[in-house]
Structure formats: C-alpha cells, structure tokens
Design a protein around this motif. Structure first.
Motif, PDB file in Angstrom:
ATOM      1  N   ALA A 196       0.814  -1.071  -0.136  1.00 19.76           N
ATOM      2  CA  ALA A 196      -0.048  -0.074   0.116  1.00 19.76           C
ATOM      3  C   ALA A 196       0.804   1.208  -0.111  1.00 19.76           C
ATOM      4  N   LYS A 197       2.055   1.203   0.776  1.00 23.59           N
ATOM      5  CA  LYS A 197       3.024   2.415   0.596  1.00 23.59           C
ATOM      6  C   LYS A 197       3.498   2.795  -0.649  1.00 23.59           C
ATOM      7  N   LEU A 198       3.327   1.751  -1.577  1.00 24.16           N
ATOM      8  CA  LEU A 198       3.884   2.249  -2.915  1.00 24.16           C
ATOM      9  C   LEU A 198       3.084   3.150  -3.797  1.00 24.16           C
ATOM     10  N   LEU A 199       1.687   2.996  -3.355  1.00 21.16           N
ATOM     11  CA  LEU A 199       0.699   3.915  -4.212  1.00 21.16           C
ATOM     12  C   LEU A 199       1.105   5.204  -4.165  1.00 21.16           C
ATOM     13  N   PRO A 200       0.824   5.903  -5.452  1.00 19.54           N
ATOM     14  CA  PRO A 200       1.223   7.433  -5.237  1.00 19.54           C
ATOM     15  C   PRO A 200       0.040   8.153  -4.416  1.00 19.54           C
ATOM     16  N   SER A 225      -1.811  10.370  -5.264  1.00 22.25           N
ATOM     17  CA  SER A 225      -2.978  10.717  -6.151  1.00 22.25           C
ATOM     18  C   SER A 225      -4.100   9.666  -5.973  1.00 22.25           C
ATOM     19  N   ASP A 226      -3.453   8.434  -5.567  1.00 21.45           N
ATOM     20  CA  ASP A 226      -4.504   7.244  -5.390  1.00 21.45           C
ATOM     21  C   ASP A 226      -5.266   7.374  -4.031  1.00 21.45           C
ATOM     22  N   LEU A 227      -4.787   8.047  -3.313  1.00 22.59           N
ATOM     23  CA  LEU A 227      -5.348   7.931  -1.757  1.00 22.59           C
ATOM     24  C   LEU A 227      -6.345   9.109  -1.650  1.00 22.59           C
ATOM     25  N   VAL A 228      -7.356   8.970  -0.889  1.00 23.84           N
ATOM     26  CA  VAL A 228      -8.447   9.818  -0.555  1.00 23.84           C
ATOM     27  C   VAL A 228      -7.615  10.752   0.528  1.00 23.84           C
ATOM     28  N   LEU A 243      -9.045  14.136   2.538  1.00 24.15           N
ATOM     29  CA  LEU A 243     -10.166  14.769   3.107  1.00 24.15           C
ATOM     30  C   LEU A 243      -9.970  16.278   3.210  1.00 24.15           C
ATOM     31  N   ALA A 292     -15.882  16.562  -6.996  1.00 26.67           N
ATOM     32  CA  ALA A 292     -15.592  16.214  -5.496  1.00 26.67           C
ATOM     33  C   ALA A 292     -16.669  15.134  -4.830  1.00 26.67           C
ATOM     34  N   ALA A 293     -16.171  14.168  -4.115  1.00 29.36           N
ATOM     35  CA  ALA A 293     -17.152  13.281  -3.272  1.00 29.36           C
ATOM     36  C   ALA A 293     -17.412  13.749  -2.066  1.00 29.36           C
ATOM     37  N   SER A 334     -13.588  14.805  -0.625  1.00 29.20           N
ATOM     38  CA  SER A 334     -12.359  14.593  -1.409  1.00 29.20           C
ATOM     39  C   SER A 334     -12.358  14.702  -2.732  1.00 29.20           C
ATOM     40  N   LEU A 381     -10.993  13.124  -5.989  1.00 28.01           N
ATOM     41  CA  LEU A 381     -10.450  11.899  -6.564  1.00 28.01           C
ATOM     42  C   LEU A 381     -10.520  11.702  -8.157  1.00 28.01           C
ATOM     43  N   GLN A 382      -9.651  11.996  -9.157  1.00 29.35           N
ATOM     44  CA  GLN A 382      -9.913  11.830 -10.469  1.00 29.35           C
ATOM     45  C   GLN A 382      -9.419  10.480 -11.041  1.00 29.35           C
ATOM     46  N   PHE A 441       2.006   0.400 -11.781  1.00 30.84           N
ATOM     47  CA  PHE A 441       2.675   1.446 -12.332  1.00 30.84           C
ATOM     48  C   PHE A 441       2.891   1.328 -13.984  1.00 30.84           C
ATOM     49  N   THR A 495      -4.506  -4.310  -2.450  1.00 26.86           N
ATOM     50  CA  THR A 495      -3.858  -3.535  -1.357  1.00 26.86           C
ATOM     51  C   THR A 495      -4.712  -2.638  -0.326  1.00 26.86           C
ATOM     52  N   GLN A 553      -8.811   2.045   3.283  1.00 27.77           N
ATOM     53  CA  GLN A 553      -8.825   2.385   1.838  1.00 27.77           C
ATOM     54  C   GLN A 553      -8.430   1.314   1.237  1.00 27.77           C
ATOM     55  N   PHE A 607      -7.673  -0.778  -2.484  1.00 29.76           N
ATOM     56  CA  PHE A 607      -6.993  -0.387  -3.957  1.00 29.76           C
ATOM     57  C   PHE A 607      -7.251  -1.789  -4.606  1.00 29.76           C
ATOM     58  N   PHE A 656     -13.384   3.491  -0.404  1.00 29.40           N
ATOM     59  CA  PHE A 656     -12.951   4.232   0.759  1.00 29.40           C
ATOM     60  C   PHE A 656     -14.245   4.231   1.601  1.00 29.40           C
ATOM     61  N   ARG A 713     -11.488   3.755 -12.344  1.00 32.89           N
ATOM     62  CA  ARG A 713     -10.765   4.469 -13.274  1.00 32.89           C
ATOM     63  C   ARG A 713     -10.592   3.357 -14.394  1.00 32.89           C
ATOM     64  N   LEU A 756     -17.086   8.131 -10.184  1.00 33.59           N
ATOM     65  CA  LEU A 756     -17.103   8.294  -8.816  1.00 33.59           C
ATOM     66  C   LEU A 756     -18.545   7.715  -8.164  1.00 33.59           C
TER      67      LEU A 756
END
Lengths: 393, 416
Positions: free
Chosen positions: A36-40, A42-45, A47, A280-281, A390, A392-393, B37, B138, B147, B149, B189, B203, B253
């Motif tokens: 999970a820590k790898l995710l950029p 921009s993927d994370l929510v 608030l 936005a959500a 939040s 998210l695109q 990625f 994950t 969260q 993913f 989420f 997406r 969304l």
C-alpha cells in the motif's frame, strides 16, 4: 497406445489445466496492507473541509398535513391559535329520529404547549360545510357559514392536566342534525373545537392514536319506545387541527429563520458551494443553525428534531430527499445540526438551486417554535455549512 | 522403468502439480503492487523454451521452435507449428507492514507459425499474447478510514509477422504488433464513522496502438570470418519501433447517493522503442549457450503528454543453457531437453531514486509427447525490488507450461 493417442492425451491434460486455471483466476481479491505504501498520493483519498455561511435565508408558510397527527391541538398561546376538527363516521341513519337522552364528546389530553397550569376552555360548534383533511386553512374555518356560530357545547377548566379524560356535553339537536338527510345530501361534517382561552394549547388524542383509550369518542344515550336506555359509542372518524398560521412578519425577517411545527412555517437557507470542485465526493455535510434562545418555544412531549428537504431547481420542496438532525452542545452553546451530505453532492452535480428547506420533524403533530439566527444578523451566528469532501480523478 | 510408465508418471505429475497450482489461487488471487505503475507488469514472452533459458533467445532459429522474441528466428520452421502456454505465478511480497502471499495464473500466449517457403525461410506468424498485466489488491487502514485499492486488466498483443532468409545463414523478420487492452483501477473508501458517506472511484483506461518489430539473425558467424571456432555462433538483433497508444480514460465516482462520471478523456501514451542483441553458441552440436541484452527506453515515455512518474529506462541481461534432446534414442530422458538460465533486469521502475531490479534463476524441461510435439515446463525463481526506503520486495515463483506441436499445413508437394 499409439503415438497419436498419446498426443491427444497430452492435449487433453493441458487443456484441462488451462480450463481450471482460467476458472480459478476469477476468484475475488482480498486486499492486504502489503504494497500500500507504494501507491502514489493521487490514489489515496485526502479529505478537505470547506465552511460556508448562508448567502440567503427566509421563512415561508406551508400547509401542514395535520390529519395524520396522533393528536388534535386546541387552544391559544401568545399569538397562536389552534382549532380542532373531529368528524365521526359510521353514524346510523336513524340518528335523526332517535330520542336522545344525552350526547357527549369524550376526549383525552396527551399534550400541552404553553403554560400547563393556565386556564383552558373551548366551545364546540357544528360544522356546516364539507371539509377535506389536506387543504384546510384558518381562513377557511373563519369564513362565514363554515360552522354554526352558536356553540353546541363548551368546556372550561381552571387548569387541565396532560393525562385527563374530559367529557363535553353536546346539544342533542346538533347531534341529531348529523343524521343523513337524503341519499344525496349529507350533513355529518363534524364538530369544530374553537379555543376561548389565552395561555395554553392542549392536545387531545386523535383517531389515529395507537392507544385505544385515548381515541375520541362520541357517546350517545337514547331511549327506545319501551323506555330503555341504549348507548352508542362512535370512535371512527377523521380529524385535523388548523392554526392561525405563522406571524406575517416572519416572511420578511432575514435576520431570523422561523421554523414552526403545526403552524405551517418552514425556514429556507441557501449556500454558494461553488468553490468545491465539481466532481468532489462529499463524505459529510453538516448544516449548523444557531438558535435564538429568547424566541425558541418547544413542547416537552415530542422530540425537537428538524428535517431538511432538498429544494428542486424550480423551488419546490423535494420531500423524498431528506436529512435529519437535532440539538447538540457545541462548546458552551446549543446548536442544531442536520446532515445534508446528499444535498451538497447534488449541488455539485449540477442542481441549480442550492437551497435547503427546514421543517420540524413533528411538523404535523405538535406545535414548536424554532427560531434560528439568519443571514443578515451576526456573521458568527449565521447558518453554517461544513462540507468534508475528497477529490479523486 | 518402461518408457510408457515414465510418461504416465509425468502426465500424472504435471496434472497434479498444475491442478494444485491452479486451485491454490483461490486462496489469495492477485499480484504485486508494482503492477500499479506504467502499463503494468510487462510480460516478455519468447516461448517457454526461451523462458527456461533465462529469457534469452534473440539469436535462436531452430526448426521445431517458434521464436517470439525475434521474428527472424522463424525462418527455419519446416512445418506449421503452434505453441500455447499457461503461466502460474506466486508472489511473496514483503514490506514494512509484513508479508503477503498472492497467486495468479493466466494464458501466456498462443502462436502459429506457418512456413510458406522452406527454402526461402518464409514463415508467417500469428500470435496472441499478453503484453502486460495489472493485478494488485492492497489496503491502507487507520482508525477512521479503510482504503482498498484494486487493479486488474492489462494489455494484450496481436501480432502478424513473417521471416525471410535471403542468404543461407542470414535471416530477417518483421512483425506488426497491435497492442490493446483495458486497465482498471478501483479505490474503495470506507469510513468508520457511519455519518460519513463512503465512496468508490473506478478508473478505466483503454489502450490501443501499433508498433513494429524488426529482427535479424546471422548464423554460422565463423564461416563469415573463416573461423571454425566461431562456426556455431549466431548473432541476433531485434528492434521494436516506438509507438503511440491511443488511450481512452473514464473515471466514475460512486457514492451511496450518486454515480458521477468525473472524467472522460482521450489522449496518447508512448510505447517506447526497444532493442536487443543476442548471441547463441552451439557446443558439440547439442549444447546451446545463449546470452541476450535488451533495452527499452521508458524514461521519455509520456502519458497524456505528461511524464510518467517513477519510470526509467529498463535493461535486461540474460544467459541461458540448453541441452538439446537426442532424437535417435529409445531413452525417454535422453529425448528430454534440459534448460537453465539466469537473468538480471533493471526494470522500468524506480521510486525516489531507489531502483527496482529483478534477478531470476530459471530452469526447465522440454518433454517429448509425440512425434513432433513437446510439453515445455519452465520454472522461474527470483526476486524483485527491495524493502529499503519503504518499498516492497517480491519473491516470485513462476511455473509455465506450454505445448508446442507441428502439423503439415499449406506446404507445396515439392517442399514436403
């Protein structure tokens, strides 16, 4: 075994494996924290919180559907009057020719608004015109010819408790007049309870109350030709109460927001949420109203909760999209908070009128006066909208 | 033990192992978060033979083998040949939060090589194979928010190619590749506080685009240089043109209250040029040693005209060994091909200056299952990445199975 057969067998074995593998790959995935820590980012929510103060607020009258109320309110408090209507049904046709010994209206008190110890009184009038349960206003009641000005009964008490059964003797001629005149002419329009007191509004059980002992009752005693006394109890019918309506001043007072149960006043607030990104959500949106404690009047029998309704683009109130809330303690002050996340989400999705209609939860069943600080008053006390969202695109 | 018994034992063994591998995927299906990625985990498939030899084979051009790395390697096909494969992968991914076990399996590719003219080395190739896969699941969780993913999908490749042998020891090949596929990413989420509205973002990117692959193989280099020692040496080269993907993106969304298409766009993504050089040397007519270097210029690749973060150029080194089967023998095991290999790859990923590299040891068998049919079994064991800098290390075991066989199709009587 020939070599061709062997080849076919190998084919079959491989095919079997492939089929099983393809089926198995359809299994659901269970996420784990690994990776999970790898995710950029921009993927994370993430608030964000935005606060808005109302841009406009006003109060407007509204016809309240009191026919569904479990209580019928009668009385006067401050500038407010409530008139009660009961119409008993399933009366026998023979009522016009019966020899009545007595007639009485039995009611049970279950509520009060105002001074509980104040004197209470009302008169009973026979209603002369047909009425519906959904469109009656105080002006309709006051119109000439709606009811017989001469009372057919009255009640008066120096004070009246909230769990008391009362009996109001009725003029038997008025009861007899409820009987059917002909197949095409009806006259059973019921009775009007018109308050004659000044400091309290009492509530009586309606036909819809769940406790049978609190249902209104028309008790008739008759003498037959042999001189025996017969008793008839009628407990079926329709009812409603009608109040004198909101104070006309409220409609033009933007410094306050007036929401009144039973008296047909709703408050309306508008916000400009355009600074929230369109896609936005919305995770939570809280509408916070600050009460003007000097003017708040709530009864102690029903909850003092509020409902919020989304307003359509044409200004109509969409009663199927609601939010609910009530009083909370914020620091040292009392506020009313209503969750309206779905409203804000719709505004962001293109709803043109960012307006919320606020009504009392017990709008049709009690009388309460909620007064909140409005738009033109102290900025810190204006209706506030807090949106947690939040993007998210 | 008789040959028949050995074969039965092998069939049953393969069946049991394969079934086990497939069924274990039901435990936790998925893959590494690295597939999040770029366009996912790139699948470099040259056939199970090549896979088992450390992924090397740019310079290989034999009969009875479809070289999917280099179209020039098709020029020595005698009969119509097909090859299809399946791969089961097991990931053990470790980072600071612990270790997760994932497994996935899937179609590895299907190819037909149809010789048009054996004398001229003209062979037509049709191929369908995965180009990349995205498969991860994950979760980030704290006291207020969970969260989740997910990523699924990937790109596939349809290819049409041909080879020609203008000179006895020199082959050329060309392949046109259509790469397409959809990559889906979902973020879900869920709030602990019930007064919060949960949401989900989906997406979806659909990629499609063409690129070309050119290849050449020079066999018997020694004869050109008048060196008998270099006679069994072959040199191969392969080059894939850069391409441009058309990308259609849609983001949706969802909340309990609404569904909103938050973005819909079309754009381009770069498929960078790739090139490679390979050598093969045949010792004593039975033992192949191969070595390849491949490069792909990912660093300049852009998605929607923006540089892709955490992407760099990739370069891969591999060496392989194969003991060719003996044909004129009754011993089953002597008719089995034995393969070994090793590869090291600087993948196209680098996070905050930390490179993500792969190292694999490979091995495999080529089992004869008919007159000209072979079941190739390949095993890769290796690792990717590192746990330093908050990253993730994957220990990967891949088992691949492929079937390769030939049949006489479309041949002229004279050729036959």
């Amino acid at each position: 075994m020939t070599s061709k057969n062997k080849s076919l067998r190998a084919f079959a074995a491989s095919g079997f494996l492939v089929v099983i593998a393809l089926l198995a790959t359809g299994c659901a995935k269970e996420p784990t924290p690994v990776g999970a820590k790898l995710l950029p980012g921009s993927d994370l929510v993430r608030l964000d919180t935005a606060e808005f103060r109302s841009t406009k607020c006003f109060s407007r009258s509204n016809i309240t559907q009191t026919a569904t109320s479990p209580r019928v309110l009668v009385g006067t408090f401050e500038n407010l009057q409530s008139w009660g209507l009961y119409r008993f049904t399933a009366l026998p046709d023979s009522i016009r020719t019966m020899r009545f010994v007595s007639a009485q209206l039995n009611l049970r008190t279950i509520y009060h608004y105002g001074d509980s110890l104040a004197p209470f009184s009302f008169t009973v009038h026979k209603i002369l015109m047909n009425w519906l349960t959904d469109s009656l206003t105080i002006d309709s009641l006051r119109a000439a010819g709606f009811y017989n000005n001469t009372p057919c009964g009255s009640y008066s008490a120096s004070s009246l408790g909230d769990t008391v059964s009362i009996s109001v003797p009725l003029d038997t001629s008025a009861v007899r007049a409820l009987g059917t005149l002909s197949d095409t002419t009806r006259s059973d329009f019921g009775f009007l309870l018109k308050p004659t007191n000044s400091r309290v509004i009492k509530g009586f059980g309606s036909f819809l109350i769940s406790d049978a002992s609190m249902i209104p009752q028309l008790l008739l005693r008759m003498k037959d030709v042999a001189g025996n006394i017969d008793t008839l109890k009628v407990t079926l019918g329709t009812h409603r109460f009608v109040t004198t309506g909101p104070n006309p001043f409220w409609a033009t007072d933007s410094s306050r927001l007036y929401v009144m149960n039973g008296t047909s006043s709703r408050g309306y607030v508008e916000f400009d949420v355009s600074r929230i990104p369109a896609h936005a959500a919305v995770h939570k949106a809280i509408l916070e109203l600050t009460p003007d404690q000097q003017l708040m009047r709530t009864n102690s029998f029903t909850v003092d909760s509020l409902l919020a309704y989304l307003t359509g683009d044409d200004g109509t109130t969409l009663t199927y999209i609601t939010g609910a809330g009530g009083p909370v303690q914020v620091g040292s002050s009392r506020r009313y908070q209503i969750l309206i996340g779905p409203f804000v989400q719709r505004w962001l999705r293109g709803a043109k009128l960012p307006r919320v209609a606020i009504a009392g939860l017990m709008e049709s069943a009690s009388i309460d006066q909620f007064v909140f600080h409005g738009t033109s008053g102290n900025a810190a006390l204006k209706p506030k909208l807090t949106v947690i969202y939040s993007l998210l695109q | 033990m008789s040959e028949l018994s050995v074969k039965r034992l092998l069939y049953r063994g393969v069946l049991i192992v394969g079934t086990f591998c497939a069924l274990t995927m039901s435990l936790v299906a998925g893959g590494s978060s690295y597939s999040r990625f770029g366009v996912g985990d790139l699948k470099r498939y040259g056939g199970s033979r090549i896979d088992a030899m450390g992924g090397t084979g740019i310079a290989l051009s034999n009969d009875g083998f479809l070289n999917l790395l280099n179209p020039a390697g098709l020029s020595r096909i005698s009969f119509t040949r097909f090859a299809g494969g399946y791969e089961y992968s097991r990931f053990s991914s470790t980072d600071a939060s612990g270790t997760g076990e994932f497994a996935e399996g899937g179609f590895k590719g299907l190819a037909f090589g149809i010789p048009i003219s054996r004398n001229d080395g003209i062979t037509l190739l049709m191929e369908a194979s995965p180009y990349s896969t995205v498969s991860y699941a994950t979760q980030l969780k704290d006291s207020t928010l969970t969260q989740d993913f997910y990523g699924t999908g990937g790109l596939s490749q349809l290819a049409l190619g041909t080879s020609v042998r203008p000179f006895q020891n020199f082959s050329l090949g060309i392949r046109m590749n259509y790469v397409y596929g959809r990559i889906r990413q979902v973020g879900n989420f869920t709030f602990t506080d019930p007064t919060f509205t949960n949401s989900e973002i989906q997406r979806s990117d659909f990629y499609s685009g063409f690129h070309m692959t050119f290849g050449a193989i020079l066999d018997s280099v020694g004869s050109l240089l008048n060196s008998s020692a270099l006679e069994p040496l072959s040199i191969g080269i392969v080059f894939s043109t850069p391409g441009t993907f058309s990308v259609e993106r849609e983001s949706i969304l969802n909340t309990a209250e609404s569904t909103d298409t938050t973005a819909r766009a079309t754009g381009n993504a770069d498929l960078p040029m790739a090139g490679g050089v390979g050598l093969s040397y045949l010792f004593a007519g039975r033992y192949y040693v191969t070595a390849d270097v491949q490069y792909q210029r990912w660093a300049d690749a852009k998605l929607y005209n923006a540089a892709m973060p955490d992407i760099r150029n990739s370069i891969r080194y591999g060496i392989g060994f194969e003991s060719l089967p003996q044909r004129e023998t009754d011993s089953f095991w002597r008719r089995v091909a034995y393969r070994l290999g090793f590869s090291y790859c600087q993948t196209s990923l680098a996070f905050n200056g930390t490179a993500i590299n792969e190292t694999f040891v490979t091995g495999g068998l080529g089992l004869p299952i008919g007159p000209d049919a072979r079941l190739d079994i390949g095993l890769h064991v290796g690792s990717r990445g590192t746990t330093t800098n908050g990253l993730q290390k994957d220990t990967i075991v891949r088992l691949s199975l492929s079937l390769s066989a030939s049949e006489v199709w479309f041949m002229n009587i004279e050729d036959e």
